[in-house]
Design an enzyme around this catalytic site. Structure first.
Site, PDB file in Angstrom:
ATOM      1  N   TYR A  24      -1.620   0.348  10.673  1.00 45.78           N
ATOM      2  CA  TYR A  24      -1.878  -0.313   9.383  1.00 45.78           C
ATOM      3  C   TYR A  24      -0.657  -0.168   8.465  1.00 45.78           C
ATOM      4  O   TYR A  24      -0.182  -1.147   7.882  1.00 45.78           O
ATOM      5  CB  TYR A  24      -3.115   0.298   8.725  1.00 45.78           C
ATOM      6  N   SER A  26       0.820  -1.218   0.000  1.00 44.69           N
ATOM      7  CA  SER A  26       0.000   0.000   0.000  1.00 44.69           C
ATOM      8  C   SER A  26       0.851   1.264   0.000  1.00 44.69           C
ATOM      9  O   SER A  26       1.919   1.323   0.626  1.00 44.69           O
ATOM     10  CB  SER A  26      -0.867  -0.004   1.259  1.00 44.69           C
ATOM     11  N   ASN A  68      -4.574   4.563  -3.524  1.00 47.82           N
ATOM     12  CA  ASN A  68      -6.012   4.376  -3.249  1.00 47.82           C
ATOM     13  C   ASN A  68      -6.784   4.053  -4.524  1.00 47.82           C
ATOM     14  O   ASN A  68      -6.645   4.759  -5.520  1.00 47.82           O
ATOM     15  CB  ASN A  68      -6.616   5.646  -2.647  1.00 47.82           C
ATOM     16  N   GLU A  73       0.169   3.627   1.754  1.00 42.79           N
ATOM     17  CA  GLU A  73       0.230   4.042   3.163  1.00 42.79           C
ATOM     18  C   GLU A  73       1.623   3.810   3.740  1.00 42.79           C
ATOM     19  O   GLU A  73       1.987   4.393   4.755  1.00 42.79           O
ATOM     20  CB  GLU A  73      -0.789   3.271   3.998  1.00 42.79           C
TER      21      GLU A  73
HETATM   22  P1  NAP Z   1     -11.424  -4.877   1.696  1.00 41.56           P
HETATM   23  O1  NAP Z   1     -12.571  -4.540   0.801  1.00 41.56           O
HETATM   24  O2  NAP Z   1     -11.406  -4.357   3.100  1.00 41.56           O
HETATM   25  O3  NAP Z   1     -11.308  -6.476   1.742  1.00 41.56           O
HETATM   26  C1  NAP Z   1     -10.517  -7.135   2.711  1.00 41.56           C
HETATM   27  C2  NAP Z   1     -10.720  -8.638   2.567  1.00 41.56           C
HETATM   28  O4  NAP Z   1      -9.900  -9.302   3.545  1.00 41.56           O
HETATM   29  C3  NAP Z   1     -12.164  -9.110   2.807  1.00 41.56           C
HETATM   30  O5  NAP Z   1     -12.444 -10.120   1.871  1.00 41.56           O
HETATM   31  C4  NAP Z   1     -12.078  -9.702   4.217  1.00 41.56           C
HETATM   32  O6  NAP Z   1     -13.034 -10.701   4.452  1.00 41.56           O
HETATM   33  C5  NAP Z   1     -10.685 -10.324   4.160  1.00 41.56           C
HETATM   34  N1  NAP Z   1     -10.141 -10.642   5.495  1.00 41.56           N
HETATM   35  C6  NAP Z   1      -9.968  -9.782   6.523  1.00 41.56           C
HETATM   36  N2  NAP Z   1      -9.450 -10.435   7.560  1.00 41.56           N
HETATM   37  C7  NAP Z   1      -9.288 -11.728   7.201  1.00 41.56           C
HETATM   38  C8  NAP Z   1      -8.807 -12.911   7.844  1.00 41.56           C
HETATM   39  N3  NAP Z   1      -8.366 -12.877   9.109  1.00 41.56           N
HETATM   40  N4  NAP Z   1      -8.766 -14.063   7.154  1.00 41.56           N
HETATM   41  C9  NAP Z   1      -9.210 -14.113   5.870  1.00 41.56           C
HETATM   42  N5  NAP Z   1      -9.704 -13.049   5.216  1.00 41.56           N
HETATM   43  C10 NAP Z   1      -9.733 -11.869   5.869  1.00 41.56           C
HETATM   44  O7  NAP Z   1     -10.033  -4.412   1.029  1.00 41.56           O
HETATM   45  P2  NAP Z   1      -9.711  -3.991  -0.496  1.00 41.56           P
HETATM   46  O8  NAP Z   1      -9.961  -2.551  -0.650  1.00 41.56           O
HETATM   47  O9  NAP Z   1     -10.322  -4.973  -1.408  1.00 41.56           O
HETATM   48  O10 NAP Z   1      -8.135  -4.159  -0.497  1.00 41.56           O
HETATM   49  C11 NAP Z   1      -7.524  -5.402  -0.806  1.00 41.56           C
HETATM   50  C12 NAP Z   1      -6.113  -5.422  -0.267  1.00 41.56           C
HETATM   51  O11 NAP Z   1      -5.347  -4.369  -0.855  1.00 41.56           O
HETATM   52  C13 NAP Z   1      -5.993  -5.213   1.235  1.00 41.56           C
HETATM   53  O12 NAP Z   1      -4.892  -5.974   1.684  1.00 41.56           O
HETATM   54  C14 NAP Z   1      -5.674  -3.733   1.377  1.00 41.56           C
HETATM   55  O13 NAP Z   1      -4.993  -3.494   2.584  1.00 41.56           O
HETATM   56  C15 NAP Z   1      -4.807  -3.533   0.157  1.00 41.56           C
HETATM   57  N6  NAP Z   1      -4.803  -2.194  -0.419  1.00 41.56           N
HETATM   58  C16 NAP Z   1      -5.980  -1.590  -0.742  1.00 41.56           C
HETATM   59  C17 NAP Z   1      -5.969  -0.364  -1.355  1.00 41.56           C
HETATM   60  C18 NAP Z   1      -7.247   0.327  -1.742  1.00 41.56           C
HETATM   61  O14 NAP Z   1      -7.207   1.537  -1.992  1.00 41.56           O
HETATM   62  N7  NAP Z   1      -8.351  -0.380  -1.850  1.00 41.56           N
HETATM   63  C19 NAP Z   1      -4.738   0.265  -1.646  1.00 41.56           C
HETATM   64  C20 NAP Z   1      -3.555  -0.395  -1.312  1.00 41.56           C
HETATM   65  C21 NAP Z   1      -3.599  -1.638  -0.712  1.00 41.56           C
HETATM   66  P3  NAP Z   1     -14.525 -10.371   5.072  1.00 41.56           P
HETATM   67  O15 NAP Z   1     -15.404 -10.131   3.885  1.00 41.56           O
HETATM   68  O16 NAP Z   1     -14.840 -11.622   5.808  1.00 41.56           O
HETATM   69  O17 NAP Z   1     -14.365  -9.178   5.957  1.00 41.56           O
HETATM   70  O1  G4F Z   2     -10.654   6.641   2.348  1.00 45.19           O
HETATM   71  P1  G4F Z   2      -9.676   6.575   3.450  1.00 45.19           P
HETATM   72  O2  G4F Z   2     -10.149   6.006   4.743  1.00 45.19           O
HETATM   73  O3  G4F Z   2      -8.411   5.812   2.882  1.00 45.19           O
HETATM   74  P2  G4F Z   2      -6.876   5.730   3.356  1.00 45.19           P
HETATM   75  O4  G4F Z   2      -6.713   6.000   4.791  1.00 45.19           O
HETATM   76  O5  G4F Z   2      -6.085   6.568   2.420  1.00 45.19           O
HETATM   77  O6  G4F Z   2      -6.561   4.180   3.136  1.00 45.19           O
HETATM   78  C1  G4F Z   2      -6.997   3.497   1.966  1.00 45.19           C
HETATM   79  O7  G4F Z   2      -6.008   3.586   0.969  1.00 45.19           O
HETATM   80  C2  G4F Z   2      -4.759   2.951   1.312  1.00 45.19           C
HETATM   81  C3  G4F Z   2      -3.816   3.175   0.133  1.00 45.19           C
HETATM   82  O8  G4F Z   2      -3.099   4.362   0.335  1.00 45.19           O
HETATM   83  C4  G4F Z   2      -5.024   1.478   1.562  1.00 45.19           C
HETATM   84  F1  G4F Z   2      -3.861   0.849   1.812  1.00 45.19           F
HETATM   85  C5  G4F Z   2      -5.988   1.322   2.717  1.00 45.19           C
HETATM   86  O9  G4F Z   2      -6.271  -0.066   2.904  1.00 45.19           O
HETATM   87  C6  G4F Z   2      -7.281   2.046   2.360  1.00 45.19           C
HETATM   88  O10 G4F Z   2      -7.876   1.368   1.274  1.00 45.19           O
HETATM   89  O11 G4F Z   2      -9.118   8.053   3.774  1.00 45.19           O
HETATM   90  C7  G4F Z   2      -8.560   8.877   2.770  1.00 45.19           C
HETATM   91  C8  G4F Z   2      -8.308  10.280   3.328  1.00 45.19           C
HETATM   92  C9  G4F Z   2      -7.544  10.288   4.653  1.00 45.19           C
HETATM   93  O12 G4F Z   2      -6.551  11.272   4.605  1.00 45.19           O
HETATM   94  C10 G4F Z   2      -8.580  10.677   5.691  1.00 45.19           C
HETATM   95  O13 G4F Z   2      -8.078  11.410   6.800  1.00 45.19           O
HETATM   96  O14 G4F Z   2      -9.570  10.881   3.604  1.00 45.19           O
HETATM   97  C11 G4F Z   2      -9.485  11.551   4.839  1.00 45.19           C
HETATM   98  N1  G4F Z   2     -10.835  11.674   5.418  1.00 45.19           N
HETATM   99  C12 G4F Z   2     -11.451  12.852   5.706  1.00 45.19           C
HETATM  100  N2  G4F Z   2     -12.644  12.628   6.264  1.00 45.19           N
HETATM  101  C13 G4F Z   2     -11.641  10.667   5.781  1.00 45.19           C
HETATM  102  C14 G4F Z   2     -12.790  11.260   6.316  1.00 45.19           C
HETATM  103  N3  G4F Z   2     -11.493   9.327   5.700  1.00 45.19           N
HETATM  104  C15 G4F Z   2     -12.516   8.551   6.156  1.00 45.19           C
HETATM  105  N4  G4F Z   2     -12.407   7.209   6.051  1.00 45.19           N
HETATM  106  N5  G4F Z   2     -13.657   9.108   6.713  1.00 45.19           N
HETATM  107  C16 G4F Z   2     -13.834  10.465   6.829  1.00 45.19           C
HETATM  108  O15 G4F Z   2     -14.851  10.945   7.348  1.00 45.19           O
END
Ligand code: NAP
Ligand code: G4F
Length: 339
Positions: free
Chosen positions: A168, A144, A197, A146
């Site tokens: 995280y 990520s 993201n 992050e």
């Molecule tokens: P998400 O929607 O939160 O999905 C997370 C998945 O992990 C769900 O299927 C959840 O299952 C499963 N999980 C959580 N704990 C588990 C456990 N103990 N054993 C088995 N499965 C488990 O996340 P996403 O947005 O698809 O992201 C996918 C991956 O990319 C994550 O690793 C995230 O950290 C990473 N990532 C995401 C972003 C982004 O912007 N989306 C960016 C960079 C990296 P349940 O349905 O049972 O909860």
């Molecule tokens: O949507 P967010 O919660 O995503 P964040 O923290 O960037 O993390 C996501 O992207 C990561 C990749 O860089 C992933 F690894 C991670 O698993 C996840 O998918 O927040 C985005 C931004 C932050 O700066 C937060 O402070 O939005 C700002 N924000 C402002 N108001 C808020 C809010 N975020 C959330 N969730 N809720 C608010 O009310």
């Protein structure tokens, strides 16, 4: 043990050639946003897809209901070594995508130990499963942006130092380095995709893009009168999840395992997100959005912007969806849902 190359297997350029066996992929986190898009992509390419699902008291198939008759669902948990080893041993996959994690940043402050168990140690459990049961498998780790946290350079690329700002982010740094370490220690084909993201109508409701698109829909439908948010100045590089799972697949088709940064290269503030989302519904965001300190984080990541030049050159990867298209797509989907 010294590093050994172990990168044999069929040519991987899309659909299997006539006479070639179907390729098998294991996806952890298949019920999540990315898991659902990746499962669609791999099924369309002719893969046999094994989706790992943890046991819960009710099913979590909301995002993959339309795929269930084509997926093999198997139970396992990132906390349980034996269940992960059994999945890899039984499926003998060509590719393993580790998408499962505790992925919501604020929860990592309230549940830091659990976040470490899932998001950090879960990675090494899965790598151990591969090393012991089927080391030929190619492994993708969902790293990520992050990890860059309080970024020391902008835009961020593969060589930018990590400075995580949340439990995280710290857990993801462990997952990243243990992936690199298993590649270098055991010669596994293990890569880490450092994804910025990425969002979609399937995004969880607590992430800011979906919180805004869902909030707009609820306000339009008269179910809510205001939307409470945290830091409106935070800047992110937001792309469409459907594009990003294609990058994951491309990373596992290369002759050698290499890590890549994936993002659009564009940065926008949360304020701009509100402007576009409310504006799309004919509303002025300033009349509805309130800043609530409850949503401000103990340590913020102020800005993230990708330099995905290496992925563009070597993977031929490019985002297809602009920020405005992404936001309006999400608002339209929520307006349709909240009726
Ligand atoms: P998400 O929607 O939160 O999905 C997370 C998945 O992990 C769900 O299927 C959840 O299952 C499963 N999980 C959580 N704990 C588990 C456990 N103990 N054993 C088995 N499965 C488990 O996340 P996403 O947005 O698809 O992201 C996918 C991956 O990319 C994550 O690793 C995230 O950290 C990473 N990532 C995401 C972003 C982004 O912007 N989306 C960016 C960079 C990296 P349940 O349905 O049972 O909860
Ligand atoms: O949507 P967010 O919660 O995503 P964040 O923290 O960037 O993390 C996501 O992207 C990561 C990749 O860089 C992933 F690894 C991670 O698993 C996840 O998918 O927040 C985005 C931004 C932050 O700066 C937060 O402070 O939005 C700002 N924000 C402002 N108001 C808020 C809010 N975020 C959330 N969730 N809720 C608010 O009310």
């Amino acid at each position: 043990m010294s590093a050994q190359k172990n990168h044999s297997g069929p040519k991987r350029n899309g659909a299997p050639q006539a006479g070639q066996p179907r390729r098998t992929a294991v996806i952890t986190g298949v019920t999540g946003q990315d898991g659902s898009y990746l499962a669609e992509l791999l099924l369309a390419k002719g893969y046999e897809v094994v989706g790992v699902v943890r046991r819960t008291s009710h099913d979590s198939y909301e995002r993959i209901g339309h795929l269930l008759d084509r997926l093999h669902i198997v139970p396992a948990d990132l906390l349980d070594q034996h269940s992960l080893t059994a999945v890899v041993r039984d499926a003998k996959p060509h590719e393993v995508y580790n998408l499962a994690a505790q992925s919501f940043v604020p929860t990592s402050w309230t549940q830091p130990v659990l976040t470490g168990e899932f998001t950090a140690l879960g990675v090494v459990r899965l790598l151990e499963a591969i090393r012991l049961a089927h080391p030929e498998a190619r492994f993708y780790q969902a790293s990520s942006s992050e990890m860059f946290g309080k970024a020391t350079q902008t835009p961020q690329r593969e060589s930018t130092p990590f400075y995580p700002r949340s439990p995280y982010g710290v857990a993801k740094v462990y997952g990243h380095w243990i992936t690199v370490n298993y590649r270098e220690s055991y010669g596994l084909y293990a890569v880490s995709g450092i994804l910025f993201n990425h969002e979609s109508p399937r995004r969880g409701l607590e992430f800011v893009t979906r919180k805004v698109s869902h909030g707009v829909a609820r306000i339009v439908r008269g179910r809510m009168t205001e939307l409470r948010l945290g830091n409106l100045d935070a800047r992110r590089d937001w792309g469409f999840a459907g594009d990003y799972v294609d990058a994951m697949w491309r990373m596992l088709q290369r002759p050698e395992p290499v890590d890549y940064v994936i993002g659009t290269g564009e940065m926008h503030t949360v304020r701009e997100l509100c402007e576009i989302a409310f504006g799309h519904a004919g509303l002025d965001w300033k009349q509805y959005v309130r800043v609530d300190p409850a949503f401000v984080r103990p340590a913020e990541v102020d800005l993230l912007q990708a330099d995905a030049g290496k992925a563009r050159q070597e993977l031929g990867w490019r985002p297809t969806t602009s920020f405005a298209e992404l936001v309006t797509m999400m608002v339209d989907a929520d307006l349709e849902r909240v009726k």
